[in-house]
Design an enzyme around this catalytic site. Structure first.
Site, PDB file in Angstrom:
ATOM      1  N   HIS A 368       0.806  -1.227   0.000  1.00 54.04           N
ATOM      2  CA  HIS A 368       0.000   0.000   0.000  1.00 54.04           C
ATOM      3  C   HIS A 368       0.834   1.270   0.000  1.00 54.04           C
ATOM      4  CE1 HIS A 368      -3.930  -1.957   0.886  1.00 54.04           C
ATOM      5  NE2 HIS A 368      -3.145  -2.852   1.458  1.00 54.04           N
ATOM      6  N   LYS A 561      -8.937  13.659   4.945  1.00 54.13           N
ATOM      7  CA  LYS A 561      -8.056  12.497   4.898  1.00 54.13           C
ATOM      8  C   LYS A 561      -7.009  12.679   5.982  1.00 54.13           C
ATOM      9  CE  LYS A 561      -7.028  13.678   0.558  1.00 54.13           C
ATOM     10  NZ  LYS A 561      -7.044  12.553  -0.309  1.00 54.13           N
ATOM     11  N   ARG A 562      -6.167  11.653   6.219  1.00 53.40           N
ATOM     12  CA  ARG A 562      -5.101  11.822   7.191  1.00 53.40           C
ATOM     13  C   ARG A 562      -4.214  13.007   6.794  1.00 53.40           C
ATOM     14  NH1 ARG A 562      -4.445   7.840  11.371  1.00 53.40           N
ATOM     15  NH2 ARG A 562      -2.549   8.979  11.852  1.00 53.40           N
ATOM     16  N   LYS A 567       0.341  14.465   1.183  1.00 47.69           N
ATOM     17  CA  LYS A 567      -1.039  14.729   0.750  1.00 47.69           C
ATOM     18  C   LYS A 567      -1.258  16.227   0.494  1.00 47.69           C
ATOM     19  CE  LYS A 567      -2.867  10.674   3.220  1.00 47.69           C
ATOM     20  NZ  LYS A 567      -3.483   9.777   2.232  1.00 47.69           N
ATOM     21  N   THR A 669      -8.691   6.361  -1.927  1.00 50.45           N
ATOM     22  CA  THR A 669     -10.043   5.815  -2.096  1.00 50.45           C
ATOM     23  C   THR A 669     -11.054   6.916  -1.819  1.00 50.45           C
ATOM     24  OG1 THR A 669      -9.779   4.935   0.133  1.00 50.45           O
ATOM     25  CG2 THR A 669      -9.622   3.358  -1.685  1.00 50.45           C
ATOM     26  N   LYS A 673     -14.796   8.005  -3.526  1.00 55.51           N
ATOM     27  CA  LYS A 673     -16.024   8.266  -2.765  1.00 55.51           C
ATOM     28  C   LYS A 673     -16.641   9.616  -3.163  1.00 55.51           C
ATOM     29  CE  LYS A 673     -13.987   5.494   0.812  1.00 55.51           C
ATOM     30  NZ  LYS A 673     -13.048   5.485   1.938  1.00 55.51           N
TER      31      LYS A 673
HETATM   32  C1  F58 Z   1      -3.175   3.737   2.140  1.00 58.42           C
HETATM   33  N1  F58 Z   1      -2.215   3.375   3.136  1.00 58.42           N
HETATM   34  C2  F58 Z   1      -2.538   4.485   0.985  1.00 58.42           C
HETATM   35  N2  F58 Z   1      -1.576   2.991   5.313  1.00 58.42           N
HETATM   36  O1  F58 Z   1      -1.850   5.625   1.463  1.00 58.42           O
HETATM   37  C3  F58 Z   1      -3.650   4.896   0.016  1.00 58.42           C
HETATM   38  O2  F58 Z   1      -3.104   5.524  -1.100  1.00 58.42           O
HETATM   39  C4  F58 Z   1      -4.435   3.666  -0.411  1.00 58.42           C
HETATM   40  O3  F58 Z   1      -5.552   4.036  -1.155  1.00 58.42           O
HETATM   41  C5  F58 Z   1      -4.906   2.886   0.814  1.00 58.42           C
HETATM   42  O4  F58 Z   1      -3.814   2.577   1.652  1.00 58.42           O
HETATM   43  C6  F58 Z   1      -5.591   1.596   0.440  1.00 58.42           C
HETATM   44  O5  F58 Z   1      -4.814   0.870  -0.439  1.00 58.42           O
HETATM   45  C7  F58 Z   1      -2.545   3.414   4.442  1.00 58.42           C
HETATM   46  O6  F58 Z   1      -3.649   3.757   4.813  1.00 58.42           O
HETATM   47  C8  F58 Z   1      -1.686   2.988   6.658  1.00 58.42           C
HETATM   48  O7  F58 Z   1      -2.546   3.587   7.233  1.00 58.42           O
HETATM   49  C9  F58 Z   1      -0.645   2.171   7.406  1.00 58.42           C
HETATM   50  C10 F58 Z   1      -0.969   2.051   8.878  1.00 58.42           C
HETATM   51  C11 F58 Z   1       0.090   1.317   9.650  1.00 58.42           C
HETATM   52  C12 F58 Z   1       1.477   1.841   9.468  1.00 58.42           C
HETATM   53  C13 F58 Z   1       1.811   1.982   8.009  1.00 58.42           C
HETATM   54  C14 F58 Z   1       0.742   2.713   7.195  1.00 58.42           C
END
Ligand code: F58
Length: 828
Positions: A368, A561-562, A567, A669, A673
């Site tokens: 990811h 978003k985060r 970002k 994602t 949405k």
């Molecule tokens: C997200 N990763 C990607 N990681 O940033 C986003 O582009 C993608 O659409 C999504 O995954 C789904 O594939 C993400 O959310 C985390 O939150 C992890 C949490 C634990 C530590 C490492 C990152």
């Protein structure tokens, strides 16, 4: 107990089918909650209703699981450290087809369903996209009748609750289980022992083979808690099984007998902390020992569960991959690879080669992220202490892997060191690269958008791709149409269904049919009316949280978003300040009134991200209180963003900000949405934005900025952000305002780190994309002024979203990676 008394199982005309919802609701209130009309609270109402709904789910749930067992079907196991489920009441009602009935019933009882739904705390067991993807996949797997389990951790505290004090983010514990969850069913009979520490011994068995034993370990128990995952209006109810940590002995009896009561309880607390809290770091792993414990804890419990089930129905382990496929959601569960090897060899007595064949056929890995520092590594010393047998197995996997590289790919020591699962950090210090372990131990490695997969193949995992091209594939992410359109935007989904029927809910391709209304005045008016209603609904929902007048006729421009530098919420802030300056300089000009909405959490230790939140709040303070900007520009930071808030903000938005530095957002994602709810995207050519552009057409999206190749090129040639500052008067004015404490009169200098970064580092190239972003925002405004035209574009966006349904994604995973078939639940 006599088990074969079938008459008590699957009784038709049971209580659940005969009793009316009304009776059940009243009974739960009385018997489970012991409440009457004088003592009932709104939370009791939620509980009683949720329990009544659960009764309906349980009926199909038992049947689904029974049928899976009886037919010994191949199962998907989605292993994820995160499941961001959100709230379950509205979703269950909708999937059961009970929304209308319950709405009416609650009204009769004098309750408002909206406020009952609002009572339910979000199940926030995830950070962001990765965790929400797991939840959308659970929903699609059940809807498509794919036999599947989700496996994760039942964190006592999910993602922290965000509060804002004086503009700063404050983290508070998310005590989502304070009043208990009506959805989970505890399964004390499904409890497994998880080992840690200890030593490894070797002995020769009767056949002359060396057998390893992991002994003198510290043990913790994992107890299953099951949550139903229903499909959309079918009989499938899959299981999300979450593990809770429990101490093996209630007390350490020796300490207890010596009268040291507190020390006796301490051991218990230490083991139970494993499932206490979700790590709130996104993108960069925490590297903490407790995190590794969490990973191994849930992986070991899950594999024990799968193996136990397998042995009930099958004899030969060779059939294991024909009955089980495990998807690793990022590398967080990658320790499952040596764990399955250990179980097969040390416990089941298989030889290495057979065990390895089974293991690689069982696992598939989804990546990811491409940020190199986000790839997990664990120090060898830590692994040796916590999981000594696993470290041995990893060493052997690596030894064999290096032999393979040498014979098939390269003898170059640099290449071998780069690919090795164990990294030599110098001075004898070593670490385990979990991504390399996941690649070597899986038969499939996938990225989550086309560009992302291309970057994995070309850069991050280049040598692995050359060695194993057949393992790599792309699976573009998707979202649950039921949750993010049907439930989140019921007005729009009713308009769509009234116009083209409701088949789109199960088959998003059908939604194309709304394109024939593109010139229908009435349809377009309703479309706009609904957007406005959703805006009003959002304002109402936020209630006293926002103490300013928001104009529902303004353009709602959202970035939710985060918070992360890649970002680029910062770029958005620079635009806001630019707009503010323009309005102040030319107050009489025509402006499209805008409400710029921000929401999102920053990792508690991520200083720059937290400072960006503070800057947004400071800018909002000045702009919202400036009479001159009045109705033209408002800035809203909505605190404590989560799934439920997303369901309110997204349907109310006109413009979706997807402005990451190209090459950094694996997929995104949120972008899907928003488009599904008729917002137009302003975005870079990054992640799934590219595919959204290809689907909706260039004229229905606003693309700006450098491409991923250009970003890389600029970085390699040497990037000087100061040049953009010097050469762009408007940008200079904006940065100077921040630097001169225009937004921080009472806390002088607090934004200096931001200014310094923008002028001297700017790793994510905010300055380089500024001008292109500002010009594109100008185009957005021009287009927005023409309401008819904007509505057309909005309709085209919704109509062309077929690709972004998680149903499509799950079909692809099922066919290409998992090799599983749907199974219709037929038991009555
Ligand atoms: C997200 N990763 C990607 N990681 O940033 C986003 O582009 C993608 O659409 C999504 O995954 C789904 O594939 C993400 O959310 C985390 O939150 C992890 C949490 C634990 C530590 C490492 C990152």
């Amino acid at each position: 107990m006599a088990k074969n008394n079938n008459s008590i199982f699957f009784t038709e005309g049971s209580k659940v089918t005969q009793d009316s919802m009304q009776t059940q609701f009243a009974e739960h209130l009385e018997y489970d909650l012991a409440k009457d009309k004088n003592t009932v609270t709104s939370h009791d109402v939620l509980m009683a209703l949720a329990l009544s709904i659960r009764d309906r789910l349980v009926r199909n749930w038992i049947r689904t699981q029974h049928q899976y067992f009886q037919s010994n079907v191949k199962m998907v196991h989605y292993m994820s450290l995160e499941f961001l489920m959100g709230s379950l009441l509205e979703h269950s009602l909708s999937n059961l087809g009970l929304s209308e009935e319950i709405n009416k019933l609650m009204k009769e009882f004098g309750y408002d369903i909206e406020s009952i739904i609002k009572e339910e705390p979000d199940m926030g067991l995830g950070n962001g996209g990765l965790g929400r993807l797991a939840a959308c996949f659970m929903e699609s797997m059940a809807t498509l009748e794919i036999p599947a389990h989700g496996y994760g951790i039942r964190y006592e505290f999910g993602i922290f609750e965000q509060d804002i004090e004086n503009g700063y983010q404050i983290e508070k514990p998310d005590h989502w289980l304070r009043y208990g969850s009506p959805w989970e069913i505890v399964r004390p009979e499904k409890t497994y022992t998880i080992q840690f520490n200890g030593t490894v011994t070797a002995e020769w068995d009767a056949t002359g083979r060396e057998r390893f034993k992991w002994v003198n370990t510290d043990n913790v128990l994992a107890v299953a808690h099951d949550i139903p995952a229903p499909g959309y209006q079918n009989k499938t109810v899959n299981t999300l099984r979450l593990w809770q940590a429990k101490a093996t002995d209630e007390f350490n009896l020796i300490d207890f007998n010596q009268g040291n009561y507190l020390a006796a309880v301490e051991g218990k607390n230490i083991s139970e902390t494993i499932s206490k809290v979700l790590y709130p770091n996104d993108s960069i792993p925490s590297g903490k020992i407790l995190r590794l414990r969490q990973q191994y804890f849930f992986v070991s419990a899950t594999l024990q569960d799968i193996i136990k089930h397998f042995k009930l129905l099958n004899k030969d382990f060779k059939a294991f991959p024909d009955k089980n496929t495990v998807q690793l959601n990022d590398t967080h569960p990658a320790i499952a690879i040596p764990e399955l090897m250990r179980a097969l060899m040390d416990i089941e007595g298989l030889e290495w080669n057979d065990a390895w064949d089974i293991t690689t056929k069982t696992f598939a890995y989804t990546n990811h992220t491409i940020v190199p520092e986000a790839l997990e590594e664990w120090p060898e010393s830590l692994m040796n202490t916590l999981l000594p047998r696993h470290m041995q197995i990893i060493e052997e996997i690596n030894r064999r892997f290096i032999e393979e590289i040498k014979s098939k790919y390269s003898k170059d020591n640099g290449v071998i060191a780069g690919m090795s699962i164990i990294r030599e950090n110098g001075g004898g210090d070593k670490s385990v690269r979990m991504a390399h372990l996941a690649i070597v131990g899986s038969h499939s490695i996938n990225g989550v958008a086309e560009l992302h997969t291309e970057i994995l193949e070309k850069y991050l995992f280049k040598d692995f791709y050359k060695l194993y091209p057949e393992k790599f594939n792309n699976k573009t992410n998707g979202i649950s149409i039921r949750r993010f359109l049907k439930e989140a935007n019921s007005n729009l989904s009713e308009l769509i269904s009234a116009s083209i029927g409701d088949e789109w809910i199960k088959d998003l391709g059908k939604i194309k049919k709304i394109e024939k209304f593109i010139n229908d005045k009435g349809f377009k008016e309703s479309w706009r009316e609904i957007k406005k209603l959703n805006k009003i609904r959002l304002i109402d929902y936020l209630g006293s949280q926002i103490n300013l007048q928001v104009n529902p006729d303004s353009m709602f421009d959202s970035q939710v978003k985060r918070f992360h530098e890649y970002k680029r919420q910062m770029l958005n802030v620079l635009h806001v300040i630019t707009l503010y300056n323009r309005i102040r300089q030319n107050p009489k000009s025509d402006y499209v009134p805008r409400t710029v909405i921000f929401a999102g959490k920053a990792a508690p230790s991520y200083v720059m991200a937290k400072l960006t939140i503070k800057l947004i709040n400071s800018v909002a303070d000045i702009i919202n209180n400036d009479k001159e900007t009045g109705g033209k520009l408002k800035v809203l930071f909505i605190k404590n963003y989560g799934v439920s808030l997303a369901e309110k903000i997204i349907p109310a938005s006109d413009l979706s900000e997807q402005i990451s530095t190209a090459g950094f957002e694996a997929s995104g994602t949120g972008n899907m949405k928003f488009a599904l709810n008729g917002a137009l995207t302003i975005g870079t050519l990054d992640g799934a934005n590219i595919e959204i552009k290809n689907e909706v057409g260039d004229e229905n999206i606003f693309i700006f900025g450098n491409t991923a190749d250009q970003v890389l090129d600029i970085r390699t040639k040497g990037y000087n952000p100061g040049i953009f500052y010097e050469n762009d008067a408007e940008l200079k004015a904006v940065v100077d305002m921040i630097a001169s404490n225009f937004f921080s009169a009472n806390e002088k200098g607090i934004f200096d780190p931001i200014v310094y970064d923008l002028l001297h580092k700017d790793y994510y190239q905010v300055m380089a994309d500024y001008r292109s972003y500002i010009e594109t925002q100008k185009k957005v405004e021009a287009e927005y002024m023409d309401a008819e035209n904007w509505t057309k574009k909005s309709i085209f966006n919704v109509a062309r979203m077929e690709k972004f349904s998680s149903d499509r994604a799950i079909r692809e995973y099922s066919k290409d990676i998992w090799k599983v078939q749907p199974m219709k639940i037929t038991l009555k």
